[in-house]
Design an enzyme around this catalytic site. Structure first.
Site: not given
Length: 1057
Positions: A903, A977, A1011
C-alpha cells in the site's frame, strides 16, 4: 508479455536490462530441481478459510521437505556508506548463488515453483515458507456473561481457497456483497462451537467440551453471541457450497442451549401455502448491513428478507440511455477516489433489492415472530440497554453515482420495541459536500447512540461549523442528550445540551450520572483533550482531565477500564476504596513526603556548599530565578506527567478512583502498566508494570459479574496477556491481593508455538539517528543460529511503511518492545528468515512537518510547512540511516539489500528505488499508488489538493520518475482492490512507464483479490514471486527453472535451458 495460464495470476514482465539485453541469468540448481460475520461480538475480526485440508493442499504438504546445503561463496564486506556495487544500467541476476562468508549458514536449496493445481498458473513458494503460512489456526473464545463458561470457536485454515474468493460478487455503492447469501462477500466463519467450563485451558481437550450439535453437519457459522443472561447462544448457519453440499443460500438464525449443546432454528418456518422469500423454506436473514440483536434474555430483533421477495432484477439487454453526471449548478464538491460506486439504473435496482430487509421481533421461548419494521434499507437497529426502545436507521433515495453508501441520505428514528414511532431524530440529506480536510464531518446529528450507563438515554453530537473545520466558531461541537421515556411521554420534549467542545468531538465514555469523559481533538495541532463532566447536571462546568499532544506516546496516560452494567453494557469502572489499599496508599504518601524532604535537605546542603566554594561560585552567572546559567534548566513536565501520591489526594480515599491501562511507551521500549488514578488530583499509583523478559498487557475486568457490587482493588480479577520474544501470547486470569502488590494467577490459554522452526530466531530493536537528529527505530531479525562474526553479512530485506508526524520529538519516540513475540503473517517479510535472510522490519521513516529550521531572527511567512513538502528528502534520509546501521553491524551485505512494502509502503518502495538507487538492489511493491495526480483531492494524510500543491504531488509520484528507475522492481496488485486511491490501474500504468524506459520490472495481478490478499493460491503465489525476485537480484541465486520471464522464455513461451 503475458505469462499466465488459464487459472492463475496475470504476470507481465520486462526483465531485459538496459545495456545487457543479451545477458541471461544462470539457472543454478540446488539439490531439488483463503470478515466481519465470523466474529464474536466484541472480539477482533478473524479471517476464514477452508473447512478442512483439501486434496490439493495435502499434495502440496507432501512436497514440503526441506533439504539443507552449504552454498559456499564470497560475502561482501561492510561499508560505511552502503551501496549495491552497481551503477547506471539495471543489474542482471547474480551469476552464481552466494552465501555468507566464513563457515556458511545452513541454507535450504529448495526453490519452490510446484504448481498448486495441475495445469494451473498458481505456484507454491519454497516449502519452508509454505509450511509456516499454512499452519493450523487456533480457536477463539468468548466468555458467558457470568464468566462461568466460554465458547471455544473452531477456526478453519487461515487461507480460503481461490474458489471461495471467486464466488459471484456485486460491487454497489462501495459495498461488496454476496448475491447468493444476501450478505457481505467473502465473510470469515467458524467451523464449530464448543461449550467449556471457564476453569479449563484453551484449547480444551475434546472430552472437556460440550459440542453444539443439531445444525446441518459441515455448516459454516457466523454472528455468534450469548443472550444477556447466558442461557442461550445465537448463531447463523450457511452451507459451504462445495461439491456435495447443499446450495449456498441466505443465512439462517439458530439457537443453542449451553446446558445441553442442542440447537434448533430460531425463526419459525413459513406456513403451508406461504412460501418464504425467494421460495425458501425458512425465514432467512439479510446481513448486508445488520444482522440481529438481543432485546432481553428471551427476545431478539432481526433483519430478515422481506416476505414475498422475488428474484433479483435481470440486467436489461440494452442500455436505457447514456450515463450522465451533471454539475450545471456549479457546486463545489471535492471527493477522494471512491471505489465500487453505482453506475446505472440496473445497479440501483440491484442495490435496492439486496439491501432491503424487514425487521422481525422474535420471542425465543414461544417462537412467535412479529414484523415490526416494513421493508426498507435498514443499516442499523440498536436496542436501548433496557431493551424497551430501538434506534432504527435506514438509507433512502436519492442515490448517487459519485458517493459511497456511507454518504447517502439516511433517516434515524426512535421506536418502541413493538415498532411504534416515538420520534424522528435525524433526516440527513445526501452528503455531497463534506470537505476533504481532516476533522471534517457530516452536518446534522451524528453518532446517535445510547448511553452505556443508563437504561434508555440517547445522545448525539452536532457540528456547529457545518462540518467544515475551516470555519472558526465556538463551540465547534455540541453534545445533546434525550431520554427515550421523556420523548415517549412528551412529543415536544427538547433534547438537553449536556456538553460542548471547541475542537472536534470524538465521543463520550460514560460512567454514571455524575461522571462521563468527553473527548475532543484537532489534527492540525495533534491536540487531544479529555474533559470530565456530570451528564445529569450539565449546568456544572466541565473540568480538564488531560490536555496533550496525542502523538506523544511517552506522555500517554492510558485509558480507563470498564465494567459490565446491569443491562449488559460496559461503562467506566469506579474503584471503591478498601482498607488494605488505603493503608498502602497512605504508606506510599508518607514515603514520598519523606523522600522529598530528604531531597530538599540534600539540595540545601549542596547550595550551602556551593555558596562557600570561592571563585567557582563567583564565576557562575545567575539567571533571573537565581540559578546558574551554566546549569541546564529543567524541562517542563508534560501535562500528563505522573503526580505523586499524597494524603490529601489519592490516599485520602475520597473522590473518584479509576484504573488506567496504557502501553507504557518509553525510550527503553513499551512497558504496559496499570495505574490507580485519582480523577480530582491527577495523582497516580502504579499497581503493575510489565518487566523483562516478558511483555505483558492488562485486559478486561472479570470480577464484575454482579453489577450491583462495587469494584475494589482487593480481590480484583483481570485478564492479562503474557508473551516473550520466544513464547507466543497467552492469556492469564489474575486476582489481586494486598493492594495489588501480590496476586494469584491461572492460565487461560496454552496455544502451541505457531512456528517452532523459528523459535530461536534472533530479534533486536535498533535505535539510530537520522542525519537531522531524529531518532529512528527498527526491528532487526536474523535466522536462528546466526552469528555475524562466524557467518558474515547476509542478504537483507527492508520492509517499511512511512508515517507523518507534526514534530521531530514525537517522530523519534520508541513505540515497540524488544520482548514481544514475533507474529508472522501470511505475507510477512520475516518468512524469509527460513531462507537465510536478515530482515529489517518496520524501520521508522517519519515524514515530519517541522524539519525546516528557521534561521535566527527570521520571520516565517506563508503557510506552515507540511510533512510532505520534504517527503523525498526525509524518506531517503531515513532509509539511508537504516541501511547504514545494519551494514555497520556486519549483518547486511550492502550489495544485497532489497526493499519492499504494501500500500503506502509500495509507494515508498517505488520512490526509494527511484531516488536512492545506491541503497537497494531490488524492490517489491505490493498494491500501491504511484501517480498522485490520479488522487487529486488528497491521499494518505495529505489534505491539500493537486491544484494547491502541484509540485508536492509531482515530486512524490514515482510514476514521474520512471525514467530514473534503474533497479529491478516487482509490482503485485489485487485485481479487485477496493481501497480508495490504489486501483489496479496504478500498477498497470506504472508498469507500462517502467517498461517504456527499459527498467527491469514485473507485474503480477492476483484475480479476485482486494487491497489485502486472502486466498491460499494468491498468497502462495505472491510469496513465490517475491522469493524468486529477491533470489534473482538480491539473494543467493536459488532460481526456479520454471520461473518464466521475458528473458528466459523460448519461442513458445516455455522456459529455456
Amino acid at each position: 508479455m503475458l505469462r499466465a495460464g488459464a487459472a492463475g495470476p496475470r504476470v507481465l514482465s520486462s526483465l531485459i536490462a538496459r545495456g545487457c539485453a543479451d545477458s541471461k541469468p544462470v539457472l543454478t540448481r540446488g539439490l531439488l530441481s483463503g470478515n466481519v460475520g465470523g466474529v464474536v461480538r466484541g472480539w477482533p475480526t478473524q479471517t476464514g478459510g477452508l473447512a478442512s485440508l483439501s486434496p490439493v493442499r495435502a499434495r502440496a504438504a507432501a512436497r514440503m521437505c526441506v533439504l539443507a546445503a552449504h552454498l559456499g561463496a564470497e560475502g561482501s564486506a561492510p561499508a560505511d556508506v552502503p551501496g549495491t556495487g552497481t551503477t547506471g544500467a539495471t543489474a542482471a541476476a547474480p551469476a552464481a548463488p552466494s552465501a555468507p562468508a566464513g563457515s556458511g549458514l545452513p541454507l535450504s536449496s529448495a526453490v519452490g515453483g510446484a504448481a498448486i493445481r495441475a495445469g494451473g498458473g498458481y505456484k507454491l513458494p519454497p516449502p519452508e515458507i509454505a509450511a509456516i503460512v499454512d499452519a493450523p489456526a487456533q480457536p477463539a473464545l468468548s466468555y458467558s456473561p457470568d464468566r462461568k463458561l466460554f465458547l471455544q470457536l473452531d477456526r478453519p485454515p487461515s487461507l480460503p481457497p481461490i474458489y471461495e474468493m471467486a464466488r459471484p460478487e456485486l460491487k454497489l455503492a462501495g459495498v461488496r456483497l454476496d448475491p447468493e447469501l444476501y450478505a457481505r462477500s467473502k465473510m470469515s466463519y467458524y467451523t464449530g462451537i464448543s461449550i467449556v467450563p471457564s476453569t479449563e485451558v484453551v484449547p480444551a481437550a475434546a472430552d472437556r467440551c460440550r459440542h453444539v450439535t443439531g445444525y446441518p453437519p459441515g455448516s459454516w457459522l457466523n454472528y455468534v453471541s450469548w443472550s444477556p443472561d447466558g442461557t442461550k447462544i445465537a448463531f447463523t448457519v450457511r452451507s459451504p457450497g462445495g461439491p456435495g453440499d447443499p446450495p449456498r443460500r441466505p443465512l439462517e438464525l439458530w439457537l443453542a442451549d449451553p446446558a445441553t449443546g442442542a440447537c434448533r432454528p430460531a425463526l419459525p418456518a413459513p406456513g403451508p401455502g406461504a412460501p418464504g422469500p425467494l421460495g425458501l423454506g425458512y425465514r432467512a436473514l439479510n446481513t448486508v448491513f445488520d444482522d440481529y440483536a438481543w432485546l432481553d434474555d428471551d427476545t431478539l430483533v432481526a433483519a430478515v428478507l422481506p416476505a414475498g421477495l422475488s428474484p433479483p432484477p435481470a440486467k436489461p439487454p440494452l442500455p436505457p440511455g447514456p450515463k450522465v453526471q451533471d454539475n450545471t449548478a456549479g457546486k463545489k464538491i471535492q471527493n477522494r477516489t471512491w471505489p465500487d460506486l453505482l453506475k446505472d439504473e440496473h445497479d440501483v435496482a440491484l442495490w435496492e433489492h439486496y439491501g432491503t430487509s424487514e425487521l422481525l421481533r422474535l420471542d425465543t421461548r414461544t417462537g412467535q415472530a412479529v414484523v415490526i419494521g416494513p421493508p426498507r434499507m435498514y443499516i442499523e437497529v440498536d436496542p436501548s440497554p433496557d431493551g424497551r426502545y430501538l434506534l432504527v436507521s435506514w438509507l433512502e433515495r436519492p442515490w448517487s453515482t459519485a458517493l459511497p453508501a456511507g454518504r447517502f441520505a439516511r433517516r434515524t428514528q426512535l421506536w418502541t420495541r413493538d415498532g411504534s414511532l416515538v420520534r424522528e431524530l435525524a433526516a440527513l440529506p445526501l452528503a455531497e459536500d463534506i470537505p476533504i480536510a481532516f476533522n471534517s464531518c457530516r452536518a446534522g446529528p451524528r453518532g446517535i447512540s445510547w448511553r452505556d450507563d443508563a437504561p434508555c438515554e440517547m445522545y448525539w453530537m452536532e457540528a456547529q461549523d457545518g462540518g467544515d473545520p475551516a470555519v472558526e466558531v465556538s463551540p465547534r461541537d455540541v453534545v445533546f442528550g434525550l431520554s427515550a421515556q421523556a420523548a415517549a411521554a412528551d412529543p415536544a420534549a427538547a433534547p438537553r445540551r449536556i456538553a460542548q467542545t471547541d475542537l472536534r468531538c470524538g465521543g463520550v465514555a460514560w460512567c454514571d450520572g455524575d461522571l462521563a469523559i468527553l473527548f475532543e481533538s484537532w489534527y492540525k495541532s495533534r491536540r487531544s483533550v479529555w474533559w470530565r463532566f456530570a451528564p445529569d447536571r450539565p449546568e456544572q462546568p466541565k473540568e480538564v482531565v488531560f490536555d496533550r499532544n496525542y502523538e506523544d506516546v511517552y506522555g500517554d496516560p492510558g485509558s480507563p477500564l470498564t465494567r459490565r452494567t446491569q443491562w449488559g453494557t460496559y461503562a467506566i469502572a469506579r474503584i471503591t476504596p478498601d482498607p488494605a489499599t488505603l493503608e498502602a496508599l497512605q504508606q506510599a504518601a508518607d514515603d514520598t513526603e519523606a523522600a522529598e524532604a530528604a531531597a530538599e535537605a540534600a539540595a540545601a546542603a549542596t547550595a550551602l556548599s556551593a555558596s562557600s566554594g570561592g571563585s567557582d561560585a563567583e564565576a557562575a552567572t545567575p539567571t533571573a530565578n537565581g540559578s546558574p546559567a551554566a546549569a541546564a534548566a529543567p524541562a517542563p513536565a508534560p501535562a500528563s506527567a505522573t503526580k505523586r501520591v499524597t494524603r490529601a489526594g489519592l490516599a485520602s480515599g475520597t473522590g473518584t478512583w479509576l484504573l488506567m491501562s496504557g502501553s507504557g511507551a518509553s525510550p527503553e521500549g513499551n512497558k504496559p502498566f496499570l495505574d490507580l488514578f485519582h480523577l480530582e488530583s491527577g495523582e497516580t499509583h502504579r499497581l503493575w508494570q510489565s518487566r523483562p523478559p516478558y511483555y505483558e498487557t492488562s485486559g478486561s475486568i472479570m470480577s464484575d459479574t454482579d453489577p450491583h457490587q462495587p469494584i475494589t482493588l482487593e480481590g480484583l480479577s483481570m485478564m492479562f496477556g503474557r508473551e516473550s520474544s520466544t513464547d507466543p501470547p497467552q492469556t492469564h486470569l489474575r486476582t489481586l491481593t494486598d493492594a495489588g502488590r501480590s496476586w494469584q494467577e491461572r492460565q487461560v490459554t496454552n496455544f502451541p508455538h505457531p512456528y517452532p522452526q523459528l523459535r530461536e530466531l534472533q530479534r533486536e530493536v535498533l535505535r539510530y539517528p537520522r542525519s537531522d537528529g531524529v531518532m529512528l527505530t527498527a526491528t532487526l531479525y536474523t535466522p536462528p543460529g546466526y552469528n555475524p562474526k562466524t557467518h558474515g553479512p547476509l542478504p537483507c530485506i527492508v520492509w517499511a511503511y512511512p508515517r507523518e508526524f507534526k514534530t521531530k520529538e514525537a517522530a523519534g519516540q520508541m513505540r515497540r518492545s524488544p520482548h514481544q513475540f514475533t507474529s508472522i503473517g501470511s505475507t510477512s517479510p520475516t518468512l524469509w528468515l527460513t531462507r537465510g535472510y536478515a530482515v529489517l522490519d518496520g524501520p521508522t521513516l517519519p515524514i515530519v512537518a517541522d524539519v525546516k529550521e528557521e534561521s535566527e531572527g527570521s520571520a516565517s511567512t506563508g503557510p506552515a510547512p507540511e510533512p510532505n513538502d520534504t517527503f523525498i528528502e526525509q524518506l531517503t534520509d531515513s532509509a539511508r540511516a537504516a541501511v547504514t546501521e545494519v551494514v555497520k553491524r556486519g549483518v547486511a551485505d550492502p550489495a544485497r539489500v532489497s526493499v519492499g512494502g504494501h500500500s503506502y509502503g509500495a509507494f515508498m518502495t517505488a520512490n526509494l528505488v527511484a531516488h536512492a538507487p545506491d541503497l537497494f538492489a531490488a524492490g517489491i511493491a505490493r498494491t500501491g499508488a504511484y501517480n498522485r495526480t490520479l488522487t487529486p483531492f488528497g491521499f494518505q494524510n495529505e489534505e491539500r489538493t493537486l491544484w494547491q500543491a502541484p509540485d508536492v504531488y509531482n515530486r512524490m509520484s514515482p510514476f514521474m520518475a520512471a525514467d530514473k528507475i534503474t533497479k529491478p522492481l516487482l509490482l503485485v496488485h489485487g485485481e479487485d482492490d477496493n481501497n480508495p486511491g490504489t486501483f489496479p490501474l496504478q500498477s498497470e500504468r506504472f508498469y507500462q512507464a517502467l517498461k517504456g524506459h527499459g527498467a527491469a520490472c514485473r507485474l503480477v495481478l492476483l484475480p479476485h483479490e482486494g487491497h489485502g490478499y486472502r486466498a491460499y493460491e494468491s498468497i502462495m503465489h505472491c510469496l513465490y514471486e517475491q522469493d524468486q525476485w529477491i533470489e534473482r537480484y538480491a539473494g543467493y541465486g536459488r532460481l526456479d527453472p520454471g520461473y518464466v520471464t521475458e528473458d528466459s522464455a523460448g519461442p513458445d513461451g516455455s522456459a529455456s535451458e
